[in-house]
Design a protein around this motif. Structure first.
Motif, PDB file in Angstrom:
ATOM      1  N   ALA A  79       0.843  -1.196   0.000  1.00 21.06           N
ATOM      2  CA  ALA A  79       0.000   0.000   0.000  1.00 21.06           C
ATOM      3  C   ALA A  79       0.881   1.250   0.000  1.00 21.06           C
ATOM      4  O   ALA A  79       1.912   1.286   0.669  1.00 21.06           O
ATOM      5  N   ILE A  80       0.478   2.223  -0.797  1.00 20.25           N
ATOM      6  CA  ILE A  80       1.174   3.512  -0.774  1.00 20.25           C
ATOM      7  C   ILE A  80       0.907   4.140   0.584  1.00 20.25           C
ATOM      8  O   ILE A  80      -0.235   4.192   1.044  1.00 20.25           O
ATOM      9  N   GLU A  81       1.957   4.609   1.213  1.00 23.55           N
ATOM     10  CA  GLU A  81       1.847   5.257   2.508  1.00 23.55           C
ATOM     11  C   GLU A  81       2.096   6.747   2.335  1.00 23.55           C
ATOM     12  O   GLU A  81       2.783   7.171   1.406  1.00 23.55           O
ATOM     13  N   ARG A  82       1.535   7.523   3.245  1.00 23.57           N
ATOM     14  CA  ARG A  82       1.665   8.978   3.141  1.00 23.57           C
ATOM     15  C   ARG A  82       3.131   9.404   3.069  1.00 23.57           C
ATOM     16  O   ARG A  82       3.474  10.333   2.357  1.00 23.57           O
ATOM     17  N   GLN A  83       4.021   8.715   3.767  1.00 24.88           N
ATOM     18  CA  GLN A  83       5.441   9.090   3.733  1.00 24.88           C
ATOM     19  C   GLN A  83       6.099   8.779   2.382  1.00 24.88           C
ATOM     20  O   GLN A  83       7.188   9.266   2.105  1.00 24.88           O
ATOM     21  N   ASP A  84       5.451   7.998   1.525  1.00 28.89           N
ATOM     22  CA  ASP A  84       5.958   7.743   0.173  1.00 28.89           C
ATOM     23  C   ASP A  84       5.700   8.931  -0.758  1.00 28.89           C
ATOM     24  O   ASP A  84       6.373   9.078  -1.779  1.00 28.89           O
TER      25      ASP A  84
ATOM     26  N   LEU B 103      10.928   1.986  -4.881  1.00 25.02           N
ATOM     27  CA  LEU B 103      11.413   1.980  -6.266  1.00 25.02           C
ATOM     28  C   LEU B 103      10.513   2.746  -7.223  1.00 25.02           C
ATOM     29  O   LEU B 103      10.984   3.277  -8.224  1.00 25.02           O
ATOM     30  N   GLY B 104       9.219   2.770  -6.957  1.00 28.54           N
ATOM     31  CA  GLY B 104       8.282   3.390  -7.885  1.00 28.54           C
ATOM     32  C   GLY B 104       6.856   3.092  -7.477  1.00 28.54           C
ATOM     33  O   GLY B 104       6.577   2.823  -6.314  1.00 28.54           O
ATOM     34  N   ALA B 105       5.972   3.116  -8.466  1.00 31.36           N
ATOM     35  CA  ALA B 105       4.551   2.878  -8.203  1.00 31.36           C
ATOM     36  C   ALA B 105       3.926   2.142  -9.382  1.00 31.36           C
ATOM     37  O   ALA B 105       4.379   2.263 -10.521  1.00 31.36           O
ATOM     38  N   CYS B 106       2.899   1.389  -9.070  1.00 32.10           N
ATOM     39  CA  CYS B 106       2.129   0.730 -10.128  1.00 32.10           C
ATOM     40  C   CYS B 106       0.719   0.512  -9.613  1.00 32.10           C
ATOM     41  O   CYS B 106       0.455   0.635  -8.415  1.00 32.10           O
ATOM     42  N   GLY B 107      -0.167   0.224 -10.526  1.00 33.20           N
ATOM     43  CA  GLY B 107      -1.527  -0.011 -10.083  1.00 33.20           C
ATOM     44  C   GLY B 107      -2.483  -0.330 -11.198  1.00 33.20           C
ATOM     45  O   GLY B 107      -2.110  -0.373 -12.374  1.00 33.20           O
ATOM     46  N   LEU B 108      -3.689  -0.547 -10.793  1.00 36.92           N
ATOM     47  CA  LEU B 108      -4.806  -0.770 -11.697  1.00 36.92           C
ATOM     48  C   LEU B 108      -5.799   0.357 -11.449  1.00 36.92           C
ATOM     49  O   LEU B 108      -6.229   0.577 -10.315  1.00 36.92           O
TER      50      LEU B 108
END
Length: 174
Positions: A11-16, A72-77
């Motif tokens: 899960a993306i966290e606010r600190q990310d 490293l980065g982000a991905c998603g649907l």
């Protein structure tokens, strides 16, 4: 956490958000994104609060290196259509100025595809890219996506029109 061979999708966290914002705003990356304008921290926080945390049609993840926990980065649907069981696949690797590489991006993509089909019960995962995005063309080929079609001259960049390419991956393609 979803796990690949060398990456985890968590899960993306606010600190990310500050690091993701820095990567997202890199001009050499923005040229590949639908939203090509620079994004501010207020917009980023709004996206996080409204899309990532609350929107049932969006499943976004931070990509982390399993060995180190490094972001490293982000991905998603995104744009998940629960009736027709389709979703738009999104990915970038920001670390080390990679954008799309031959290690982390394919591993992340495979984990995301497995999640989409096995966990969410999707029928089709698709993506739109611009014709000059050679790295994603290669990534999609490696992942097993098929070129479904082209919309001509949809994107103005670098002084000329570019086509949008649409890729698809069906659950039955696996």
């Amino acid at each position: 956490m979803l796990k690949g061979q060398c990456v985890g999708l968590r899960a993306i966290e606010r600190q990310d958000l500050p690091q993701l914002l820095l990567w997202r705003n890199r001009p050499e990356y923005r040229r590949y994104f639908r939203e090509y304008r620079e994004t501010g921290s207020d917009d980023q926080n709004d996206w996080y609060d409204k899309k990532v945390l609350q929107d049932p049609s969006t499943r976004m993840f931070s990509i982390v290196e399993l060995a180190t926990g490094r972001l490293l980065g982000a991905c998603g649907l995104c744009y998940i259509d629960w009736v027709n069981r389709t979703a738009d696949f999104s990915i970038y690797i920001g670390a080390d100025d990679l954008y799309i590489d031959t290690k982390f991006a394919p591993d992340s993509g495979k984990a995301m595809i497995d999640y989409g089909f096995d966990e969410l019960g999707l029928h089709r995962i698709w993506a739109e890219i611009y014709e000059f995005d050679e790295l994603k063309k290669t990534l999609f080929k490696v992942l097993g996506f098929k070129l479904d079609g082209r919309h001509r001259e949809t994107h103005w960049a670098e002084g000329k029109w570019h086509d949008s390419l649409f890729y698809g991956y069906l659950a039955t393609d696996r």
